[in-house]
Design a protein around this motif. Structure first.
Motif, PDB file in Angstrom:
ATOM      1  N   TRP A  73       4.425   3.570  -4.463  1.00  0.00           N
ATOM      2  CA  TRP A  73       3.838   4.165  -5.655  1.00  0.00           C
ATOM      3  C   TRP A  73       4.008   3.221  -6.834  1.00  0.00           C
ATOM      4  CZ3 TRP A  73       4.868  10.059  -6.806  1.00  0.00           C
ATOM      5  CH2 TRP A  73       4.014  10.839  -5.993  1.00  0.00           C
TER       6      TRP A  73
ATOM      7  N   GLN B  61       2.743   6.660 -11.347  1.00  0.00           N
ATOM      8  CA  GLN B  61       2.643   7.799 -10.430  1.00  0.00           C
ATOM      9  C   GLN B  61       3.945   8.587 -10.408  1.00  0.00           C
ATOM     10  OE1 GLN B  61       1.083   5.235  -7.092  1.00  0.00           O
ATOM     11  NE2 GLN B  61      -0.124   7.067  -6.638  1.00  0.00           N
TER      12      GLN B  61
ATOM     13  N   GLU C 191       0.816  -1.212   0.000  1.00  0.00           N
ATOM     14  CA  GLU C 191       0.000   0.000   0.000  1.00  0.00           C
ATOM     15  C   GLU C 191       0.852   1.265   0.000  1.00  0.00           C
ATOM     16  OE1 GLU C 191      -3.451   2.119   2.780  1.00  0.00           O
ATOM     17  OE2 GLU C 191      -3.008  -0.014   2.999  1.00  0.00           O
ATOM     18  N   ALA C 192       2.009   1.212   0.661  1.00  0.00           N
ATOM     19  CA  ALA C 192       2.839   2.412   0.779  1.00  0.00           C
ATOM     20  C   ALA C 192       3.578   2.774  -0.508  1.00  0.00           C
ATOM     21  CB  ALA C 192       3.853   2.230   1.914  1.00  0.00           C
TER      22      ALA C 192
ATOM     23  N   ASP D  98       5.985   8.987  -1.640  1.00  0.00           N
ATOM     24  CA  ASP D  98       5.213   7.767  -1.906  1.00  0.00           C
ATOM     25  C   ASP D  98       4.005   7.818  -0.983  1.00  0.00           C
ATOM     26  OD1 ASP D  98       6.145   6.727   0.644  1.00  0.00           O
ATOM     27  OD2 ASP D  98       7.985   6.101  -0.360  1.00  0.00           O
ATOM     28  N   ASN D  99       3.338   6.726  -0.789  1.00  0.00           N
ATOM     29  CA  ASN D  99       2.137   6.748   0.042  1.00  0.00           C
ATOM     30  C   ASN D  99       2.435   6.703   1.534  1.00  0.00           C
ATOM     31  OD1 ASN D  99       0.496   6.847  -2.231  1.00  0.00           O
ATOM     32  ND2 ASN D  99       0.416   4.622  -2.412  1.00  0.00           N
ATOM     33  N   ASP D 100       3.725   6.679   1.882  1.00  0.00           N
ATOM     34  CA  ASP D 100       4.126   6.612   3.286  1.00  0.00           C
ATOM     35  C   ASP D 100       5.036   7.766   3.685  1.00  0.00           C
ATOM     36  OD1 ASP D 100       4.193   5.287   5.839  1.00  0.00           O
ATOM     37  OD2 ASP D 100       6.214   4.601   5.364  1.00  0.00           O
TER      38      ASP D 100
ATOM     39  N   THR E 192       6.384  11.662   2.836  1.00  0.00           N
ATOM     40  CA  THR E 192       6.109  12.912   2.134  1.00  0.00           C
ATOM     41  C   THR E 192       7.409  13.557   1.659  1.00  0.00           C
ATOM     42  OG1 THR E 192       6.266  14.287   4.117  1.00  0.00           O
ATOM     43  CG2 THR E 192       4.115  13.279   3.627  1.00  0.00           C
TER      44      THR E 192
END
Length: 269
Positions: A201, A205, A198-199, A225-227, A229
């Motif tokens: 990309w 993206q 989930e974390a 990424d999704n975890d 910044t």
């Protein structure tokens, strides 16, 4: 600068048969660009050419002959991530050499071979080009565990900075250092066929983020990424740079005696 992703333009992408390189090739094709993909994996290269379609080539001579020597986007993306160490089986110098040869000299060879074509065209008022070099956060913060890869990407960062400086008098040629976050590519485990964490990309993206930074004229393309910044990355990079400035031992971020101080640094507004 003028938008590089344009129907009349040509892209050359190394390491373009998979991952971020393939996603970038897809974006170029979506704009109607002509694309030449280079990759060491012949099977993946053949598959990429079939997937990307008729505007894609896989032979360097096509840039000179079929595309008239025009390169508007040069993406030097090829890389390997073989595990290296100073102890045990992974201490083999051959492993270090393979990583450096691919990650560093792949960039050097790409620049020395293709930059003359870009500079030759740059005198034309309607010509614009961008050179994208793929680095790594490991080449900036240098986490312990893989010295050859980290060193190679630190060298790539230095090469990109030097190239940007050398081309500062060429207003129609931009240089961008692409620094991906956690991206679900073969290097990160995607080749195993497992589900994307989930974390992480996707390569698409990363390429979308790259396009936005290119439009802004940014050299540094520090991808989140999704975890993690972009702000977190900047703080980590500043901490690493301060090891020398403040006389801390190297890689202090990962040392037990600095654990609390680093956590406090990251928590600061």
């Amino acid at each position: 600068m003028t938008v590089i992703f344009n129907k009349v333009n040509t892209a050359v992408i190394t390491g373009g048969a998979s991952g971020i390189g393939l996603a970038l090739a897809q974006k170029c094709i979506s704009y109607g660009m002509r694309v030449l993909v280079a990759d060491w994996d012949a099977k993946s290269l053949d598959a990429a050419k079939k997937y990307l379609g008729q505007n894609t080539g896989t032979i360097h001579m096509e840039v000179i002959q079929e595309f008239g020597g025009q390169i508007n986007l040069l993406a030097l993306n090829a890389g390997v991530g073989a595990k290296t160490s100073f102890d045990g089986a992974e201490a083999d110098p051959a492993g270090f050499r393979k990583v450096v040869d691919t990650n560093v000299f792949g960039v050097v060879n790409g620049i020395s071979t293709l930059l003359p074509l870009i500079k030759e065209k740059s005198s034309s008022a309607d010509y614009n080009a961008a050179i994208v070099i793929t680095g790594s956060k490991q080449g900036i913060t240098n986490p312990p565990g893989n010295p050859a890869y980290n060193a190679s990407k630190a060298a790539v960062k230095s090469l990109a900075e030097q190239l940007s400086f050398d081309l500062r008098q060429q207003p129609n040629v931009d240089v961008h250092l692409l620094v991906p976050g956690w991206t679900w590519t073969a290097l990160a485990g995607a080749a195993s066929g497992g589900e994307k964490p989930e974390a992480a990309w996707t390569p698409a993206q990363v390429v979308d983020y790259l396009e936005g930074k290119m439009k802004e004229g940014q050299f540094w393309v520090l991808c989140p990424d999704n975890d993690v910044t972009e702000e977190m990355d900047k703080k980590r990079m500043l901490w690493s740079a301060d090891d020398a400035a403040k006389g801390r031992p190297p890689l202090s971020r990962w040392r037990d005696e600095f654990k609390d101080e680093f956590a406090a640094w990251m928590a600061k507004d």
